[in-house]
Design a protein around this motif. Structure first.
Motif, mmCIF file in Angstrom:
data_model
loop_
_atom_site.group_PDB
_atom_site.id
_atom_site.type_symbol
_atom_site.label_atom_id
_atom_site.label_comp_id
_atom_site.label_asym_id
_atom_site.label_seq_id
_atom_site.Cartn_x
_atom_site.Cartn_y
_atom_site.Cartn_z
ATOM 1 N N GLU A 197 -2.776 -19.901 18.077
ATOM 2 C CA GLU A 197 -3.353 -18.632 17.878
ATOM 3 C C GLU A 197 -2.575 -17.271 18.585
ATOM 4 N N LEU A 198 -2.716 -16.166 18.084
ATOM 5 C CA LEU A 198 -1.939 -15.026 18.442
ATOM 6 C C LEU A 198 -1.563 -14.856 19.909
ATOM 7 N N GLY A 199 -0.316 -15.019 20.280
ATOM 8 C CA GLY A 199 -0.106 -14.858 21.690
ATOM 9 C C GLY A 199 -0.178 -16.106 22.376
ATOM 10 N N LYS A 200 -0.656 -17.131 21.963
ATOM 11 C CA LYS A 200 -0.976 -18.221 22.585
ATOM 12 C C LYS A 200 0.148 -19.465 22.278
ATOM 13 N N ARG A 201 0.142 -20.567 23.089
ATOM 14 C CA ARG A 201 0.886 -21.698 22.838
ATOM 15 C C ARG A 201 0.334 -22.632 21.607
ATOM 16 N N PRO A 202 1.157 -23.357 21.109
ATOM 17 C CA PRO A 202 0.615 -24.185 20.133
ATOM 18 C C PRO A 202 0.089 -25.469 20.472
ATOM 19 N N GLN A 203 -1.089 -25.834 19.817
ATOM 20 C CA GLN A 203 -1.926 -27.005 20.304
ATOM 21 C C GLN A 203 -2.197 -27.918 19.103
ATOM 22 N N LEU A 204 -2.240 -29.075 19.420
ATOM 23 C CA LEU A 204 -2.464 -30.257 18.521
ATOM 24 C C LEU A 204 -4.032 -30.165 17.936
ATOM 25 N N ILE A 205 -4.197 -30.154 16.660
ATOM 26 C CA ILE A 205 -5.783 -29.999 16.374
ATOM 27 C C ILE A 205 -6.070 -31.417 15.629
ATOM 28 N N ILE A 206 -4.869 -31.803 14.989
ATOM 29 C CA ILE A 206 -5.306 -33.262 14.116
ATOM 30 C C ILE A 206 -3.932 -33.868 13.880
ATOM 31 N N ASP A 207 -3.884 -35.289 13.870
ATOM 32 C CA ASP A 207 -2.763 -35.694 13.268
ATOM 33 C C ASP A 207 -3.211 -37.246 12.482
ATOM 34 N N ILE A 208 -2.363 -37.502 11.736
ATOM 35 C CA ILE A 208 -2.255 -38.811 10.952
ATOM 36 C C ILE A 208 -1.270 -39.519 10.765
ATOM 37 N N ARG A 209 -1.327 -40.834 10.572
ATOM 38 C CA ARG A 209 -0.311 -41.879 10.646
ATOM 39 C C ARG A 209 -0.368 -42.484 9.356
ATOM 40 N N SER A 210 0.880 -42.828 8.587
ATOM 41 C CA SER A 210 1.173 -43.326 7.464
ATOM 42 C C SER A 210 0.276 -44.355 6.990
ATOM 43 N N ASN A 211 -0.531 -45.078 7.765
ATOM 44 C CA ASN A 211 -1.309 -46.144 7.610
ATOM 45 C C ASN A 211 -2.807 -45.696 7.022
ATOM 46 N N VAL A 212 -2.902 -44.611 7.004
ATOM 47 C CA VAL A 212 -4.285 -43.906 6.648
ATOM 48 C C VAL A 212 -3.634 -42.686 5.532
ATOM 49 N N GLY A 213 -5.080 -42.736 4.846
ATOM 50 C CA GLY A 213 -4.790 -41.632 3.707
ATOM 51 C C GLY A 213 -5.431 -40.323 4.025
ATOM 52 N N GLU A 214 -6.540 -40.510 5.012
ATOM 53 C CA GLU A 214 -7.369 -39.301 5.247
ATOM 54 C C GLU A 214 -7.825 -39.165 6.508
ATOM 55 N N LYS A 215 -7.862 -38.308 7.402
ATOM 56 C CA LYS A 215 -8.458 -38.293 8.757
ATOM 57 C C LYS A 215 -9.357 -36.935 8.744
ATOM 58 N N LYS A 216 -10.468 -36.839 9.218
ATOM 59 C CA LYS A 216 -11.485 -35.671 9.357
ATOM 60 C C LYS A 216 -11.952 -35.698 10.926
ATOM 61 N N ASP A 217 -12.049 -34.430 11.196
ATOM 62 C CA ASP A 217 -12.661 -34.025 12.563
ATOM 63 C C ASP A 217 -13.425 -32.738 12.607
ATOM 64 N N GLN A 218 -14.624 -32.910 12.230
ATOM 65 C CA GLN A 218 -15.590 -31.715 12.281
ATOM 66 C C GLN A 218 -15.110 -31.018 10.765
ATOM 67 N N ARG A 219 -14.735 -29.761 10.987
ATOM 68 C CA ARG A 219 -14.432 -28.957 9.976
ATOM 69 C C ARG A 219 -13.043 -28.881 9.275
#
Lengths: 115, 113
Positions: free
Chosen positions: B39-61
């Motif tokens: 976000e503007l003026g803020k630090r980067p934060q992890l929101i989601i990640d995926i590893r190669s053994n899965v094709g899709e990952k969801k977390d709410q929106r």
């Protein structure tokens, strides 16, 4: 638990001046990193450390030096600042290469301008 | 070394619409793909990640999809809200160690009310 703390938040240097950026983390993380952020170029790794007393070069190490004398601190030094080093600098830490979740915890950043 | 391309560089969407950001990577050995939000003026934060053994990952929106054959992965944000306005960075690495991460150039997302 403050997380990752960087100082200073802003700094203006003249070409040729030196300075040190300090990063401190209180999460007992093994890994610490210094990135620079430039528009359109994402985050580029400058140097990193895998533990106390160890450092290694990242993608863009030239013009920078680092030290990790204590596990919780990671210092980034500019010996002779150049205008090309104008950037936003982020420190980050993570637990360990062996962990299943390698989330990076970032500091709040340092805006550095070199005139 | 790894090269990560991210598109688009800017994205403007109407509140409630979906946003999609795409990244391609060059090293077929890469197996960890995180997304960071700044976000503007803020630090980067992890929101989601995926590893190669899965094709899709969801977390709410938010969801991330991975196509290993084509070497690309995407971030999908549904029902966008003003607080989704930020710069989003994709990254790729072999293994999950931070020193191996290569970041994309970032996408500035603006959600218009």
């Amino acid at each position: 638990n403050a997380g990752v703390t960087q100082t200073p938040k802003f700094r203006v240097l003249k070409t040729g001046q030196s300075m040190t950026l300090l990063c401190a983390q209180d999460m007992n993380h093994e890994y610490m990193y210094w990135y620079r952020q430039d528009p359109g170029m994402g985050l580029r790794l400058i140097h990193y450390s895998v533990g106390e007393g160890t450092t290694a070069k990242g993608e863009v190490p030239d013009g920078y030096n680092v030290s990790r004398l204590k596990k919780q601190n990671f210092l980034l030094g500019l010996e002779s600042a150049a205008p090309s080093q104008t950037s936003v600098y982020f420190c980050a830490s993570s637990y360990s290469v062996h962990a299943t979740n390698e989330k990076l915890f970032f500091g709040s950043g340092t805006q550095l301008s070199v005139l | 070394g790894e090269n990560v391309e991210q598109h688009p560089s800017t994205l403007s969407v109407q509140e409630g619409d979906s946003a999609v950001i795409k990244c391609t990577y060059s090293d077929s050995a890469s197996n960890y793909f995180p997304w960071y939000k700044q976000e503007l003026g803020k630090r980067p934060q992890l929101i989601i990640d995926i590893r190669s053994n899965v094709g899709e990952k969801k977390d709410q929106r938010i969801a991330v999809t991975l196509n290993k054959t084509a070497k690309h992965f995407s971030l999908h944000i549904t029902e966008t809200q003003p607080e989704d306005s930020a710069v989003y960075f994709c990254a790729a690495s072999i293994g999950a160690a931070g020193n191996k991460l290569t970041f994309g150039g970032g996408t500035r997302v603006l959600v218009k009310p």
